[in-house]
Design a protein around this motif. Structure first.
Motif: not given
Length: 223
Positions: A70-94
């Motif tokens: 599962m981590c393999w498929q994640a790295w293959q899909t977009d390695p930036n998701a792991m390098w930016n492991w602390n950027g999973l957010y949305r603004d202005n959800v209210g």
């Protein structure tokens, strides 16, 4: 009134040191954004953090495909998701999280950041952390955003995260906290009685510096 972050344990210092080291390393990688700007649940580890923590030093190793598919498929899909492991957010959800994050996209925060984290929604045998029904959540927040609240959900007994896509209706709210003052390390206790085996702990962190909402899937095995 703010709730108090628990005192920093030796383990927390270790996590902080590793995270700071990873931030330095990330700064040397040309395709990575500034990963030192935000935060993540690090225990039990959210998916992107977990993959980075275990494979960031060796992410090109083809053995990952068999050892941690599962981590393999994640790295293959977009390695930036792991390098930016602390950027999973949305603004202005209210505060309307269910409208912003549809079923099947909970672990990617509704395909936030132009779909960078879409691999987090993949169904399969993600690496799971062994925990008891009474456990501690730990947030590492480099920017010390603080929190208006944390909402912690756990999948209902009988849900199988290795074969089923996660929906809001699969989750049961087990803890909602009060506010936390800005700090780099925040921890709080959670009780998920009645669970055994594999589950997903789903955390919504509403940061207090602005209307910014973070969404984390942590794979666990209740002992």
């Amino acid at each position: 009134m703010y709730e108090h972050a628990q005192s920093t344990t030796p383990r927390a210092w270790t996590v902080r040191a590793l995270a700071l080291l990873s931030a330095v390393i990330i700064g040397l990688i040309p395709w990575a954004d500034n990963a030192a700007a935000h935060g993540s649940i690090v225990d039990p580890a959210a998916r992107a953090y977990s993959c980075h923590d275990r494979w960031g030093h060796d992410h090109l190793n083809p053995a990952m495909a068999q050892q941690d598919p599962m981590c393999w498929q994640a790295w293959q899909t977009d390695p930036n998701a792991m390098w930016n492991w602390n950027g999973l957010y949305r603004d202005n959800v209210g505060g309307n999280h269910q409208a912003a994050v549809p079923d099947g996209q909970l672990c990617s925060g509704g395909n936030t950041q132009n779909g960078r984290y879409r691999a987090m929604d993949a169904v399969g045998n993600w690496h799971a952390t062994d925990i008891s029904n009474n456990f501690t959540m730990r947030l590492l927040d480099h920017a010390s955003h603080g929190a208006d609240y944390f909402r912690v959900y756990v999948t209902r007994q009988g849900f199988d995260p290795t074969t089923q896509q996660l929906r809001w209706s699969d989750l049961e709210l087990v803890r909602e906290t009060g506010r936390y003052a800005p700090a780099q390390n925040i921890s709080f206790s959670v009780n998920a009685s009645g669970r055994t085996g594999r589950h997903i702990v789903y955390t919504v962190w509403q940061a207090s510096h602005m209307d910014q909402s973070y969404y984390f899937c942590s794979d666990v095995n209740f002992r």
